[in-house]
Enzyme design. Structure first.
Site, PDB file in Angstrom:
ATOM      1  N   GLU A  91       0.844  -1.194   0.000  1.00 26.00           N
ATOM      2  CA  GLU A  91       0.000   0.000   0.000  1.00 26.00           C
ATOM      3  C   GLU A  91       0.879   1.243   0.000  1.00 26.00           C
ATOM      4  O   GLU A  91       0.415   2.334   0.282  1.00 26.00           O
ATOM      5  CB  GLU A  91      -0.982  -0.002   1.171  1.00 26.00           C
ATOM      6  CG  GLU A  91      -0.364  -0.130   2.542  1.00 26.00           C
ATOM      7  CD  GLU A  91      -1.439  -0.185   3.610  1.00 26.00           C
ATOM      8  OE1 GLU A  91      -1.997  -1.264   3.807  1.00 26.00           O
ATOM      9  OE2 GLU A  91      -1.712   0.843   4.239  1.00 26.00           O
ATOM     10  N   CYS A 123      -3.250  -4.640   4.055  1.00 30.52           N
ATOM     11  CA  CYS A 123      -2.105  -5.453   4.509  1.00 30.52           C
ATOM     12  C   CYS A 123      -2.084  -6.867   3.933  1.00 30.52           C
ATOM     13  O   CYS A 123      -1.214  -7.654   4.299  1.00 30.52           O
ATOM     14  CB  CYS A 123      -2.084  -5.521   6.025  1.00 30.52           C
ATOM     15  SG  CYS A 123      -1.774  -3.936   6.794  1.00 30.52           S
ATOM     16  N   THR A 164       3.528   1.875  15.259  1.00 27.75           N
ATOM     17  CA  THR A 164       3.716   0.545  14.652  1.00 27.75           C
ATOM     18  C   THR A 164       3.969   0.549  13.148  1.00 27.75           C
ATOM     19  O   THR A 164       4.553  -0.414  12.638  1.00 27.75           O
ATOM     20  CB  THR A 164       2.459  -0.314  14.901  1.00 27.75           C
ATOM     21  OG1 THR A 164       1.307   0.408  14.442  1.00 27.75           O
ATOM     22  CG2 THR A 164       2.307  -0.661  16.371  1.00 27.75           C
ATOM     23  N   ARG A 211     -11.364   1.482  17.709  1.00 26.58           N
ATOM     24  CA  ARG A 211     -11.660   0.143  18.217  1.00 26.58           C
ATOM     25  C   ARG A 211     -12.444  -0.729  17.230  1.00 26.58           C
ATOM     26  O   ARG A 211     -12.507  -1.940  17.380  1.00 26.58           O
ATOM     27  CB  ARG A 211     -12.406   0.245  19.555  1.00 26.58           C
ATOM     28  CG  ARG A 211     -11.446   0.384  20.720  1.00 26.58           C
ATOM     29  CD  ARG A 211     -12.167   0.523  22.020  1.00 26.58           C
ATOM     30  NE  ARG A 211     -12.829   1.814  22.107  1.00 26.58           N
ATOM     31  CZ  ARG A 211     -13.516   2.225  23.154  1.00 26.58           C
ATOM     32  NH1 ARG A 211     -13.652   1.442  24.204  1.00 26.58           N
ATOM     33  NH2 ARG A 211     -14.079   3.413  23.176  1.00 26.58           N
ATOM     34  N   THR A 213     -11.488  -1.463  14.504  1.00 19.64           N
ATOM     35  CA  THR A 213     -10.500  -2.294  13.798  1.00 19.64           C
ATOM     36  C   THR A 213     -10.336  -3.661  14.452  1.00 19.64           C
ATOM     37  O   THR A 213      -9.697  -4.538  13.881  1.00 19.64           O
ATOM     38  CB  THR A 213      -9.107  -1.612  13.756  1.00 19.64           C
ATOM     39  OG1 THR A 213      -8.689  -1.380  15.097  1.00 19.64           O
ATOM     40  CG2 THR A 213      -9.152  -0.305  13.006  1.00 19.64           C
ATOM     41  N   HIS A 246      -1.366 -12.097  10.868  1.00 17.46           N
ATOM     42  CA  HIS A 246      -1.029 -10.697  10.604  1.00 17.46           C
ATOM     43  C   HIS A 246      -0.806  -9.976  11.935  1.00 17.46           C
ATOM     44  O   HIS A 246      -1.506 -10.221  12.911  1.00 17.46           O
ATOM     45  CB  HIS A 246      -2.151 -10.019   9.813  1.00 17.46           C
ATOM     46  CG  HIS A 246      -1.903  -8.555   9.641  1.00 17.46           C
ATOM     47  ND1 HIS A 246      -0.779  -8.067   9.029  1.00 17.46           N
ATOM     48  CD2 HIS A 246      -2.616  -7.466  10.050  1.00 17.46           C
ATOM     49  CE1 HIS A 246      -0.808  -6.750   9.041  1.00 17.46           C
ATOM     50  NE2 HIS A 246      -1.906  -6.364   9.655  1.00 17.46           N
ATOM     51  N   LYS A 251      -0.434  -7.512  20.474  1.00 18.03           N
ATOM     52  CA  LYS A 251      -1.598  -8.021  21.205  1.00 18.03           C
ATOM     53  C   LYS A 251      -2.574  -8.794  20.318  1.00 18.03           C
ATOM     54  O   LYS A 251      -3.054  -9.871  20.678  1.00 18.03           O
ATOM     55  CB  LYS A 251      -2.302  -6.806  21.832  1.00 18.03           C
ATOM     56  CG  LYS A 251      -3.389  -7.119  22.817  1.00 18.03           C
ATOM     57  CD  LYS A 251      -3.842  -5.836  23.510  1.00 18.03           C
ATOM     58  CE  LYS A 251      -4.470  -4.865  22.505  1.00 18.03           C
ATOM     59  NZ  LYS A 251      -4.958  -3.630  23.125  1.00 18.03           N
ATOM     60  N   ASN A 278       4.611  -3.197  12.472  1.00 19.02           N
ATOM     61  CA  ASN A 278       3.671  -3.745  11.498  1.00 19.02           C
ATOM     62  C   ASN A 278       4.159  -3.383  10.092  1.00 19.02           C
ATOM     63  O   ASN A 278       4.082  -2.231   9.689  1.00 19.02           O
ATOM     64  CB  ASN A 278       2.281  -3.156  11.745  1.00 19.02           C
ATOM     65  CG  ASN A 278       1.258  -3.633  10.726  1.00 19.02           C
ATOM     66  OD1 ASN A 278       1.542  -4.513   9.902  1.00 19.02           O
ATOM     67  ND2 ASN A 278       0.068  -3.061  10.789  1.00 19.02           N
ATOM     68  N   SER A 308      -7.171  -4.711   5.807  1.00 12.71           N
ATOM     69  CA  SER A 308      -8.346  -3.899   6.136  1.00 12.71           C
ATOM     70  C   SER A 308      -9.196  -3.694   4.912  1.00 12.71           C
ATOM     71  O   SER A 308      -8.706  -3.682   3.785  1.00 12.71           O
ATOM     72  CB  SER A 308      -7.895  -2.542   6.693  1.00 12.71           C
ATOM     73  OG  SER A 308      -7.349  -2.720   7.963  1.00 12.71           O
TER      74      SER A 308
END
Lengths: 358, 136
Positions: A91, A123, A164, A211, A213, A246, A251, A278, A308
């Protein structure tokens, strides 16, 4: 209309296809998350990772893809003229119009008798290209096809993603099963229209739904693809030696792994986000290369990407006897990660072109 | 920026493709079509290994047009293991670690960009040897 069962979604080529070469790339610079925190939160609050990899001034998705592809070629030991597709998923392609892939194909000597194309799906552009390459080789249209996942990810200054959004990725060369270091037993894709993260044309930085996501986006799709793949193939988490998911942070992959029944040991070698961040399109694939660097013949690997917008691609991969012969033919993923030069936030803003010079 | 000129130089810039002399075996970079040693025609292409050593270097602080955003940067004379000496930027290094004769390897990097809308030029630079297959 015939009755459809979700298990029918398993994608498996008629002819055996596998990975004949793989290679990683991580730039040398590291921005500690504490530098971002110091800049925007006065150092208070937690950080989602330890540090992230940052590309230097002379690096972009094209240069990084070239080095990863060269590493894959060192392991594959094939004539580049036999490659029929060079596909780069990202991307952060340097050009809006002009393929990254033709430059990569030229640099590795695959031109002119090849396809080349750039892929985009947040991603998971790299794993999407992997599935296409499996089909390409599996159908007999190509002997070898390159799929590359690489990014120099953008994070808005002060945004949660700035901790990230990192640079790096991997190249995977697909070819006939008989020549492979790891066979692809099958894959499964799971996508819906979920607006969790996007970047509009000409916008410099992405926008995201905070959130949102999580549950309806990352967890739903990663779990969906992983569960359907395992159900279709008839496996359980315990059947795999290693798993890689991924990694937008540390977390999320830890949590989804636990939900799916995978132990911390199973995901440990492929969980790179705490140390490099990331790498977006590169994230899952570079985790796979780290696993391949240490895997043994007979090991089974589950790989699940996430992009995404949103979707996941899950792969069941089995290591062959040929892997030990190629593991040390090119620089290992761990060697790239261990090569680190720490930078501060000021240097980071220069390297990532955030300073307005005119 | 001359797009066609950069396009013509792609082979040598991306892959260090030079020439070899059929008559005396000398390797040429950049390609010149005539052997510098024996003056015989030299058209056979030869891809250099990309390995070499640091012959000399300097640091550019006052950069020419097109390279301002990279300054300061290090430019070196690199003696390729096949013989020719090439001029190239060094990358992925701290100047304090450089020493004459140290082994280097070729990488492909961005050389320059033609403003915000022009083309991006890629080509060879050199870095201290890092690749595992070379170290092995």
């Amino acid at each position: 209309m015939s009755e459809y069962k979700p298990q029918d979604g398993l994608m498996k080529p008629d002819r055996a296809v596998g990975i004949v070469g793989y290679g990683a790339y991580v730039p040398r610079y590291r921005l500690p998350a504490s530098e971002v925190s110091k800049m925007w939160t006065n150092g208070t609050g937690g950080t989602p990772i330890v540090e992230k990899a940052v590309n230097g001034l002379d690096e972009d998705v094209i240069t990084m893809s070239i080095e990863a592809a060269r590493n894959a070629m060192l392991r594959a030991q094939i004539n580049p003229q036999e490659i029929r597709a060079v596909w780069v998923g990202s991307e952060s392609h340097p050009y809006a119009v002009k393929p990254s892939s033709t430059i990569v194909a030229e640099a590795i000597g695959a031109v002119p008798n090849t396809m080349a194309g750039d892929w985009e799906f947040a991603c998971k552009a790299g794993t999407e290209a992997m599935q296409a390459a499996i089909g390409f080789v599996g159908s007999g249209m190509a002997r070898y096809a390159f799929s590359i996942g690489m990014d120099t990810a953008q994070g808005r200054p002060g945004d949660a993603l700035e901790y990230t959004a990192a640079a790096g990725g991997a190249a995977v060369l697909l070819g006939p099963g008989a020549e492979s270091v790891a066979i692809i037993n099958g894959s499964y894709s799971f996508v819906t229209d979920t607006p969790d993260f996007w970047r509009r044309a000409h916008a410099e930085y992405p926008s995201h739904g905070d959130r949102f996501t999580g549950e309806p986006a990352y967890f739903k799709h990663v779990s969906g693809a992983a569960e359907m793949l395992m159900e279709s193939i008839g496996t359980k988490s315990g059947d795999y030696d290693w798993a890689v998911f991924h990694q937008p942070n540390a977390k999320f992959p830890e949590r989804v792994a636990a939900q799916l029944g995978f132990s911390k040991e199973q995901i440990k070698p492929g969980l790179l986000s705490p140390r490099i961040g990331n790498t977006y399109s590169g994230s899952t694939m570079i985790g796979l290369t780290a696993i391949l660097d240490i895997a043994k013949p007979g090991d089974r690997i589950l790989m699940v990407s996430y992009g995404s917008g949103a979707g996941s691609d899950a792969f069941d991969i089995e290591v062959t006897d040929k892997l030990p012969e190629v593991q040390n033919l090119a620089t290992t993923t761990e060697a790239y990660i261990s090569r680190r030069t720490e930078i501060n936030y000021a240097t980071y803003t220069r390297y990532r072109d955030k300073l307005k010079l005119s | 920026m001359e797009v066609s000129r950069h396009w013509r130089l792609q082979e040598q810039r991306y892959k260090l493709v030079g020439e070899t002399c059929d008559s005396c075996g000398v390797k040429l970079f950049p390609p010149r079509d005539v052997c510098l040693e024996c003056k015989a025609p030299a058209y056979a292409l030869y891809t250099f290994t990309g390995l070499g050593e640091l012959y000399s270097f300097t640091t550019i602080y006052d950069a020419p047009a097109g390279f301002e955003h990279s300054a300061p940067y290090t430019v070196a004379l690199v003696k390729l293991e096949e013989g020719p000496i090439v001029t190239a930027q060094l990358t992925d290094m701290d100047e304090s670690e450089l020493s004459i004769g140290m082994p280097l390897e070729m990488v492909t990097r961005k050389l320059r960009t033609d403003g915000d809308e022009g083309m991006i030029v890629y080509g060879y630079k050199f870095r201290p040897i890092f690749s595992q297959q070379v170290a092995n």
